[in-house]
Motif scaffolding. Structure first.
Motif, PDB file in Angstrom:
ATOM      1  N   ARG A  81       0.842  -1.213   0.000  1.00 45.89           N
ATOM      2  CA  ARG A  81       0.000   0.000   0.000  1.00 45.89           C
ATOM      3  C   ARG A  81       0.871   1.255   0.000  1.00 45.89           C
ATOM      4  NH1 ARG A  81      -2.411   3.734   3.183  1.00 45.89           N
ATOM      5  NH2 ARG A  81      -1.149   3.168   4.997  1.00 45.89           N
ATOM      6  N   LEU A  82       1.929   1.230   0.820  1.00 46.92           N
ATOM      7  CA  LEU A  82       2.817   2.403   0.874  1.00 46.92           C
ATOM      8  C   LEU A  82       3.577   2.582  -0.438  1.00 46.92           C
ATOM      9  CD1 LEU A  82       4.183   2.027   4.515  1.00 46.92           C
ATOM     10  CD2 LEU A  82       2.559   3.729   3.680  1.00 46.92           C
ATOM     11  N   ARG A 107       9.791   9.872   0.890  1.00 47.77           N
ATOM     12  CA  ARG A 107      10.985   9.033   1.091  1.00 47.77           C
ATOM     13  C   ARG A 107      10.935   8.342   2.456  1.00 47.77           C
ATOM     14  NH1 ARG A 107      16.261  11.376  -2.154  1.00 47.77           N
ATOM     15  NH2 ARG A 107      15.233  11.337  -4.179  1.00 47.77           N
ATOM     16  N   GLU A 108      10.403   9.046   3.446  1.00 51.81           N
ATOM     17  CA  GLU A 108      10.281   8.443   4.778  1.00 51.81           C
ATOM     18  C   GLU A 108       9.309   7.260   4.737  1.00 51.81           C
ATOM     19  OE1 GLU A 108       9.003  11.212   7.803  1.00 51.81           O
ATOM     20  OE2 GLU A 108       9.985  10.005   9.338  1.00 51.81           O
ATOM     21  N   GLN A 109       8.198   7.454   4.046  1.00 48.80           N
ATOM     22  CA  GLN A 109       7.207   6.373   3.958  1.00 48.80           C
ATOM     23  C   GLN A 109       7.753   5.194   3.162  1.00 48.80           C
ATOM     24  OE1 GLN A 109       4.481   6.356   5.581  1.00 48.80           O
ATOM     25  NE2 GLN A 109       4.075   8.470   6.125  1.00 48.80           N
ATOM     26  N   LEU A 110       8.542   5.477   2.131  1.00 45.20           N
ATOM     27  CA  LEU A 110       9.128   4.384   1.352  1.00 45.20           C
ATOM     28  C   LEU A 110      10.151   3.619   2.192  1.00 45.20           C
ATOM     29  CD1 LEU A 110       9.175   2.976  -1.400  1.00 45.20           C
ATOM     30  CD2 LEU A 110      10.966   4.570  -2.109  1.00 45.20           C
ATOM     31  N   ALA A 138      -4.330  -4.202  -6.434  1.00 43.85           N
ATOM     32  CA  ALA A 138      -5.180  -3.139  -5.891  1.00 43.85           C
ATOM     33  C   ALA A 138      -4.419  -2.305  -4.864  1.00 43.85           C
ATOM     34  CB  ALA A 138      -6.434  -3.748  -5.265  1.00 43.85           C
ATOM     35  N   LEU A 139      -3.654  -2.972  -3.991  1.00 48.01           N
ATOM     36  CA  LEU A 139      -2.882  -2.238  -2.984  1.00 48.01           C
ATOM     37  C   LEU A 139      -1.854  -1.318  -3.636  1.00 48.01           C
ATOM     38  CD1 LEU A 139      -2.364  -5.165  -0.450  1.00 48.01           C
ATOM     39  CD2 LEU A 139      -3.569  -3.002   0.035  1.00 48.01           C
ATOM     40  N   LEU A 140      -1.353  -1.720  -4.783  1.00 42.48           N
ATOM     41  CA  LEU A 140      -0.370  -0.897  -5.505  1.00 42.48           C
ATOM     42  C   LEU A 140      -1.029   0.225  -6.307  1.00 42.48           C
ATOM     43  CD1 LEU A 140       2.071  -3.694  -6.738  1.00 42.48           C
ATOM     44  CD2 LEU A 140       2.606  -1.838  -5.129  1.00 42.48           C
ATOM     45  N   GLY A 141      -2.359   0.253  -6.321  1.00 45.03           N
ATOM     46  CA  GLY A 141      -3.042   1.360  -6.979  1.00 45.03           C
ATOM     47  C   GLY A 141      -3.669   1.017  -8.308  1.00 45.03           C
TER      48      GLY A 141
END
Ligand SMILES: [Fe+2]
Length: 457
Positions: A260-261, A278-281, A356-359
């Protein structure tokens, strides 16, 4: 818990699988400024004099002195080894081990990317328990002997947002003579603690973030779609259960969130000034590292080791000249669309959920569409992320396929973790398919591809 049926026992008539899975939790400190805790973490682990493994590029970064200052404040004596080789091989592992053996150290600190952290793991292992590397490599490339005994404390500080090595008991080594890579895998190799500091990502070039981000994405995707632990042979003894034990409900949790992130932030993180992305990745990399450290990756990584081993040296846009012939994350993502199109038949619901989680827009898609939907979305992300679009774009041709198959078939640990059996014929089909993907059609963004501004770690 969703997808529990994925872990149903083997049907009668099939060999019984392993009914249990083991969770090896990682000890992690995450947050801006975490690198400043290196000294206290080593002191808490009982260390007084440590070997600090890094490379020449990382040792010149503006924040490296923060680590040194933290060590001084904590009264930790450190000797720096900055000769780590990108894409380490046995010679560079053994050289690092000799440094460790001769230095009178009681601990290890690694500051760098996956090559640095893997070298630190190998230096401790080969320094404390000297042997040729083949003793510890998994079959068929080595004897697969377990780590003989405890290793010194190891504090790992990643400086890229991809490998997840700080969370795993795996060290990967290039085998140039076999034109592939191989891993040592044992829970005693897992670092004592990881210090994951998002501030280190501010100095990364966009191409490095992209390559490592696609590696993260594949760690999560492969672990989520791996063969379930209940369909893998049980270990001969409980202590011999491998780290790559297959998909399990614990790893699933990290995989779903990491996917998801990645869907929300991977492309945004290419902008150097988007620290939030970048922090979330980096957080996704950590989650995926925990997940694949307990589940294992499969076909895309097995294929990627052969691709990297046979790389033709075609330059990658924006990648530092000091980098590897073919960045690890690039070699993995180039193999991924073909691999997931193939594996989707084994567990289509997981492939569709991951898309779906990847968009991806998955409305109306059924199980028979899962492989196509996921692989098309991966190609879409690769195009948006300015990645090479297929193996032909990095210099491979149909004539290379037999050699790629010969190198990839050595990756049994990885191939056997795929949800479908993969023999030589299947490998040849996968490499041939990855040679030339047709361009992706533009797809509307799904609910996972919004700005992501509302989410916080
Ligand atoms: Fe990887």
């Amino acid at each position: 818990m969703s997808c529990w049926h994925y872990y149903a026992p083997s049907p009668s008539g099939e060999p019984a699988g392993d009914p249990c899975f083991t969770v090896d939790a990682s000890s992690i400190t995450f947050g801006r400024g975490a690198l400043g805790e290196a000294g206290p973490a080593l002191r808490a682990a009982g260390c007084r004099r440590v070997a600090l493994f890094t490379d020449k590029v990382v040792s010149q970064t503006a924040w490296f002195p923060a680590v040194s200052a933290s060590l001084r404040r904590a009264g930790i004596d450190a000797a720096v080894y900055d000769q780590v080789r990108i894409e380490p091989d046995e010679a560079s592992f053994q050289a690092a081990a000799q440094f460790f053996r001769e230095g009178g150290f009681d601990g290890v600190l690694s500051v760098g990317g996956g090559s640095v952290i893997d070298t630190a793991k190998a230096a401790a292992l080969l320094g404390c328990h000297p042997a040729e590397l083949a003793r510890y490599l998994g079959p068929p490339l080595g004897a697969g002997e377990p780590v003989p005994g405890p290793l010194p404390p190891h504090i790992a500080c990643p400086t890229t947002c991809g490998t997840g090595s700080e969370c795993t008991g795996i060290a990967v080594c290039a085998l140039p003579a076999r034109r592939t890579k191989a891993g040592i895998s044992h829970r005693l190799l897992r670092p004592t603690r990881a210090l994951v500091d998002p501030l280190v990502t501010t100095t990364l070039p966009a191409a490095v973030v992209a390559a490592s981000g696609f590696d993260v994405l594949c760690h999560a995707l492969e672990s989520y779609t791996a063969r379930p632990h209940t369909r893998r042979p049980p270990p001969a003894a409980p202590e011999l259960r491998p780290l790559s034990q297959g998909a399990n409900p614990y790893s699933d949790i990290g995989c779903r969130e990491a996917l998801r992130l990645c869907g929300r932030y991977l492309l945004r993180a290419l902008a150097a000034d988007d620290l939030e992305a970048r922090e979330q990745l980096l957080f996704a990399a950590m989650l995926a590292g925990i997940a694949f450290g307990n589940a294992g990756v499969h076909a895309p990584h097995g294929m990627a080791y052969a691709v990297a081993g046979g790389a033709h040296g075609v330059p990658i846009d924006g990648y530092p000249a000091s980098g590897p012939l073919l960045p690890h994350g690039v070699s993995v993502i180039l193999s991924a669309p073909a691999a997931f199109r193939f594996t989707a038949a084994a567990c289509p619901e997981r492939h569709l959920e991951a898309a779906a989680l990847l968009g991806a827009e998955v409305g109306g898609a059924g199980p028979g569409d899962a492989g196509e939907v996921l692989s098309r979305h991966l190609l879409h992300l690769m195009a948006q992320g300015r990645q090479p679009q297929d193996l032909a774009a990095v210099g491979f041709a149909q004539a290379d396929v037999p050699e790629l198959v010969a190198a990839a078939r050595l990756q049994r640990r990885l191939l056997d973790n795929a949800p479908r059996s993969i023999d030589d014929q299947a490998l040849a089909g996968l490499f041939s398919a990855a040679l030339r993907y047709s361009p992706p059609e533009p797809r509307p963004a799904g609910p996972g591809a919004d700005s992501g501004a509302a989410h916080a770690v």
